[in-house]
Design an enzyme around this catalytic site. Structure first.
Site, PDB file in Angstrom:
ATOM      1  N   PRO A   2       0.834  -1.204   0.000  1.00  0.00           N
ATOM      2  CA  PRO A   2       0.000   0.000   0.000  1.00  0.00           C
ATOM      3  C   PRO A   2       0.866   1.250   0.000  1.00  0.00           C
ATOM      4  O   PRO A   2       1.925   1.288   0.617  1.00  0.00           O
ATOM      5  CB  PRO A   2      -0.804  -0.128   1.299  1.00  0.00           C
ATOM      6  CG  PRO A   2       0.003  -1.028   2.159  1.00  0.00           C
ATOM      7  CD  PRO A   2       0.701  -1.972   1.237  1.00  0.00           C
ATOM      8  N   GLU A   3       0.416   2.268  -0.719  1.00  0.00           N
ATOM      9  CA  GLU A   3       1.149   3.530  -0.790  1.00  0.00           C
ATOM     10  C   GLU A   3       0.340   4.603  -0.068  1.00  0.00           C
ATOM     11  O   GLU A   3      -0.656   4.315   0.603  1.00  0.00           O
ATOM     12  CB  GLU A   3       1.424   3.880  -2.250  1.00  0.00           C
ATOM     13  CG  GLU A   3       2.253   2.797  -2.957  1.00  0.00           C
ATOM     14  CD  GLU A   3       2.583   3.127  -4.401  1.00  0.00           C
ATOM     15  OE1 GLU A   3       2.628   4.319  -4.747  1.00  0.00           O
ATOM     16  OE2 GLU A   3       2.802   2.190  -5.189  1.00  0.00           O
ATOM     17  N   LYS A  61       3.813   6.396   4.078  1.00  0.00           N
ATOM     18  CA  LYS A  61       3.119   5.116   4.181  1.00  0.00           C
ATOM     19  C   LYS A  61       2.969   4.651   5.628  1.00  0.00           C
ATOM     20  O   LYS A  61       2.435   3.561   5.859  1.00  0.00           O
ATOM     21  CB  LYS A  61       3.894   4.046   3.403  1.00  0.00           C
ATOM     22  CG  LYS A  61       4.207   4.406   1.964  1.00  0.00           C
ATOM     23  CD  LYS A  61       5.096   3.354   1.350  1.00  0.00           C
ATOM     24  CE  LYS A  61       5.615   3.766  -0.017  1.00  0.00           C
ATOM     25  NZ  LYS A  61       6.505   2.745  -0.603  1.00  0.00           N
ATOM     26  N   ARG A 294      11.506  -4.901  -9.324  1.00  0.00           N
ATOM     27  CA  ARG A 294      10.114  -4.522  -9.556  1.00  0.00           C
ATOM     28  C   ARG A 294       9.936  -4.373 -11.060  1.00  0.00           C
ATOM     29  O   ARG A 294      10.684  -4.931 -11.841  1.00  0.00           O
ATOM     30  CB  ARG A 294       9.779  -3.208  -8.841  1.00  0.00           C
ATOM     31  CG  ARG A 294      10.154  -3.200  -7.371  1.00  0.00           C
ATOM     32  CD  ARG A 294       9.810  -1.885  -6.723  1.00  0.00           C
ATOM     33  NE  ARG A 294      10.462  -1.737  -5.431  1.00  0.00           N
ATOM     34  CZ  ARG A 294      10.258  -0.722  -4.610  1.00  0.00           C
ATOM     35  NH1 ARG A 294       9.427   0.234  -4.954  1.00  0.00           N
ATOM     36  NH2 ARG A 294      10.882  -0.653  -3.448  1.00  0.00           N
TER      37      ARG A 294
END
Length: 309
Positions: A2-3, A61, A294
């Site tokens: 989650p950001e 975050k 990523r």
């Protein structure tokens, strides 16, 4: 992971439903969920019982709940019950939540069946009928109790004092960010993900902001002018605010707010996850490239790579 928008959605839910309530009991159901609290589960539970939760706060975050020394439970934010009582936080402690890859903070009715991956339960000393649950399928997240930075107005936990302010923070300094960006001598996406430089931006929103800015992820930070930095920050803020308006980005059932509802900003993504789909600007197929374990998604026409020296 989650950001910022996803964490802010959770923070707002906590502010509405649990801030100001007094903890009656804490149940730790899995030791990994409090592994960052080195004194262990019994200490975590004992130190929290009788304390009152302050207003939920966030930096980037990171999410935390300051705590005060007990007292009568404050009114919930539910409409029609009465005015909220927000205590003055003086205790110097905070519950830091690390959501990891699958952590959820859910406000549930006390009689609701336990979730399969329920890790921690906080019950409250009031008759409002709800409790706070930390649910985490992959057990990468957790809760921990920390001292706060002395004198800090946000009651920042000391373990995250090194984290920079995020671009939605009113105290974020655009000029200082530009200076630090130029000095960092790196590439722009690496800089956006550097939480000591700017917090809250992760892989998804970095790709989205760079697409909106027509910037390649390998653009050297030393080449940025003040107007270019300002333009990029504007796009970072715009994409985060757009995500906040629809509850964040949920690619599966793991990303939810405190009521268990998923966001749907993934329907509006322009770059991330759109490999081989046409660029919404020029129609060129979006490409994906491996990047630091990523992926980076970009338009090869709109976001041209920097020239080799």
């Amino acid at each position: 992971m989650p950001e910022l928008p996803e964490v802010e959605v959770v923070r707002r839910g906590l502010e509405r439903w649990v801030s100001g309530r007094t903890i009656d009991a804490v149940e730790v159901r899995h030791p990994r969920a409090i592994r960052r609290h080195t004194a262990g589960a019994a200490d975590f539970a004992a130190r929290l019982e009788g304390l009152r939760l302050g207003t939920a706060r966030r930096r980037g975050k990171y999410l935390w709940l300051p705590v005060t020394g007990g007292g009568s439970a404050a009114q919930t934010a539910a409409e029609g019950i009465g005015p909220r009582v927000t205590p003055s936080v003086t205790h110097g402690l905070a519950i830091l939540a690390h959501l990891g890859m699958s952590g959820q903070l859910l406000v549930q009715p006390q009689e609701a069946p336990d979730e399969k991956h329920l890790r921690i339960r906080l019950r409250f000393a009031d008759d409002l009928g709800t409790e706070l649950r930390f649910v985490d399928q992959r057990t990468f997240g957790g809760l921990s109790l920390h001292d706060t930075v002395p004198g800090d107005a946000d009651h920042l936990p000391d373990v995250i004092a090194h984290i920079a302010r995020d671009p939605l923070d009113p105290a974020f300094d655009d000029a200082a960010f530009h200076t630090a960006l130029r000095r960092r001598r790196t590439t722009i996406k690496r800089a956006l993900l550097d939480q000591s430089l700017i917090s809250g931006v992760g892989n998804i929103y970095a790709d989205e902001a760079l697409w909106r800015s027509k910037l390649h992820y390998d653009r050297p930070t030393a080449t940025f002018t003040r107007p270019r930095t300002a333009e990029l920050l504007g796009h970072v803020r715009d994409v985060m605010n757009a995500a906040l308006a629809v509850g964040g980005t949920s690619f599966d059932s793991l990303y939810v707010n405190v009521n268990g509802e998923s966001g749907y900003f993934d329907r509006s993504l322009d770059a991330y996850g759109r490999e081989d789909e046409p660029c919404r600007r020029c129609g060129t197929p979006i490409r994906r490239r491996p990047w630091m374990n990523r992926s980076s998604y970009f338009c090869p026409r709109c976001q041209r790579p920097p020239r080799a020296d």
